[in-house]
Design a protein around this motif. Structure first.
Motif, PDB file in Angstrom:
ATOM      1  N   ASN A  39       0.461 -31.321  -6.130  1.00  0.00           N
ATOM      2  CA  ASN A  39      -0.980 -31.541  -6.191  1.00  0.00           C
ATOM      3  C   ASN A  39      -1.652 -31.242  -4.856  1.00  0.00           C
ATOM      4  OD1 ASN A  39      -0.665 -32.285  -8.834  1.00  0.00           O
ATOM      5  ND2 ASN A  39      -0.713 -34.473  -8.421  1.00  0.00           N
ATOM      6  N   ARG A  40      -1.001 -31.608  -3.758  1.00  0.00           N
ATOM      7  CA  ARG A  40      -1.572 -31.292  -2.442  1.00  0.00           C
ATOM      8  C   ARG A  40      -1.684 -29.785  -2.262  1.00  0.00           C
ATOM      9  NH1 ARG A  40       1.974 -35.508  -1.039  1.00  0.00           N
ATOM     10  NH2 ARG A  40       3.489 -34.066  -0.110  1.00  0.00           N
ATOM     11  N   ASN A  46      -7.567 -24.620  -3.291  1.00  0.00           N
ATOM     12  CA  ASN A  46      -8.970 -24.531  -3.716  1.00  0.00           C
ATOM     13  C   ASN A  46      -9.468 -25.944  -4.015  1.00  0.00           C
ATOM     14  OD1 ASN A  46     -11.443 -24.221  -5.071  1.00  0.00           O
ATOM     15  ND2 ASN A  46     -10.833 -22.229  -5.894  1.00  0.00           N
ATOM     16  N   GLU A  47     -10.037 -26.580  -3.002  1.00  0.00           N
ATOM     17  CA  GLU A  47     -10.459 -27.972  -3.133  1.00  0.00           C
ATOM     18  C   GLU A  47     -11.458 -28.171  -4.263  1.00  0.00           C
ATOM     19  OE1 GLU A  47     -11.781 -29.644   0.583  1.00  0.00           O
ATOM     20  OE2 GLU A  47      -9.829 -29.307   1.541  1.00  0.00           O
ATOM     21  N   LEU A  51     -10.959 -30.485  -7.696  1.00  0.00           N
ATOM     22  CA  LEU A  51     -11.817 -31.651  -7.966  1.00  0.00           C
ATOM     23  C   LEU A  51     -12.457 -31.594  -9.349  1.00  0.00           C
ATOM     24  CD1 LEU A  51     -13.598 -32.183  -4.529  1.00  0.00           C
ATOM     25  CD2 LEU A  51     -11.679 -33.469  -5.503  1.00  0.00           C
ATOM     26  N   ASP A  52     -12.537 -30.409  -9.937  1.00  0.00           N
ATOM     27  CA  ASP A  52     -13.133 -30.287 -11.271  1.00  0.00           C
ATOM     28  C   ASP A  52     -12.392 -31.109 -12.317  1.00  0.00           C
ATOM     29  OD1 ASP A  52     -15.100 -28.593 -10.319  1.00  0.00           O
ATOM     30  OD2 ASP A  52     -14.055 -26.752 -10.951  1.00  0.00           O
ATOM     31  N   ALA A  53     -11.136 -31.415 -12.067  1.00  0.00           N
ATOM     32  CA  ALA A  53     -10.335 -32.202 -13.015  1.00  0.00           C
ATOM     33  C   ALA A  53     -10.693 -33.692 -12.995  1.00  0.00           C
ATOM     34  CB  ALA A  53      -8.846 -32.031 -12.722  1.00  0.00           C
ATOM     35  N   ARG A  61     -17.936 -36.524  -4.830  1.00  0.00           N
ATOM     36  CA  ARG A  61     -17.388 -35.184  -4.618  1.00  0.00           C
ATOM     37  C   ARG A  61     -17.768 -34.656  -3.228  1.00  0.00           C
ATOM     38  NH1 ARG A  61     -15.889 -30.958  -8.550  1.00  0.00           N
ATOM     39  NH2 ARG A  61     -16.081 -28.953  -7.496  1.00  0.00           N
ATOM     40  N   ALA A  62     -19.034 -34.811  -2.858  1.00  0.00           N
ATOM     41  CA  ALA A  62     -19.490 -34.371  -1.542  1.00  0.00           C
ATOM     42  C   ALA A  62     -18.774 -35.134  -0.429  1.00  0.00           C
ATOM     43  CB  ALA A  62     -21.003 -34.543  -1.422  1.00  0.00           C
ATOM     44  N   ALA A  63     -18.582 -36.430  -0.613  1.00  0.00           N
ATOM     45  CA  ALA A  63     -17.893 -37.233   0.400  1.00  0.00           C
ATOM     46  C   ALA A  63     -16.452 -36.767   0.584  1.00  0.00           C
ATOM     47  CB  ALA A  63     -17.942 -38.716   0.030  1.00  0.00           C
TER      48      ALA A  63
END
Length: 134
Positions: A39-40, A46-47, A51-53, A61-63
């Motif tokens: 996962n890392r 592609n961060e 995060l879409d998951a 998300r911004a934080a």
């Protein structure tokens, strides 16, 4: 969040309670996912896509993307889970605490070795507000 709680008046502290746990559920699920190397690797590739998951709020998300450590806690993050994100970035827990307090690693370490932060002037938000206005 829910009803006002006495401990919300502790300056510089976001108590992780049931309300924050509910608010930060998806954020914390993302963070704990980083315990696995696979996962890392995917996150580091592609961060934003990773995060879409996780159906986090736009603020959460911004934080994450901006590595706003204190904001993560304010938005429901659990320090032990959010520290997985820091570890992914090569930041150990002591360094993270130094960053989050604005003290830096050595000053934070020295403070903790000498008994931690004094409760005097640190019990209520109004005490901090008074210091800022003086």
């Amino acid at each position: 969040m829910g009803m006002d709680k006495d401990y919300e008046d502790i300056p510089g502290t976001f108590v992780f309670d049931a309300d924050r746990g509910r608010e930060g559920y998806h954020l914390n699920q993302f963070c704990i996912s980083l315990r696995l190397q696979e996962n890392r690797d995917t996150f580091n590739t592609n961060e934003e896509s990773y995060l879409d998951a996780y159906p986090m709020t736009a603020e959460q998300r911004a934080a994450v993307l901006n590595r706003e450590w204190n904001r993560l806690l304010e938005l429901g993050g659990n320090i032990y889970y959010t520290s997985k994100l820091a570890a992914n970035d090569g930041i150990n827990f002591q360094d993270l605490a130094g960053i989050m307090t604005g003290m830096g690693r050595e000053a934070y370490r020295d403070m903790m070795l000498h008994g931690g932060r004094s409760p005097e002037g640190n019990r209520y938000q109004s005490e901090w507000d008074k210091k800022e206005n003086d």
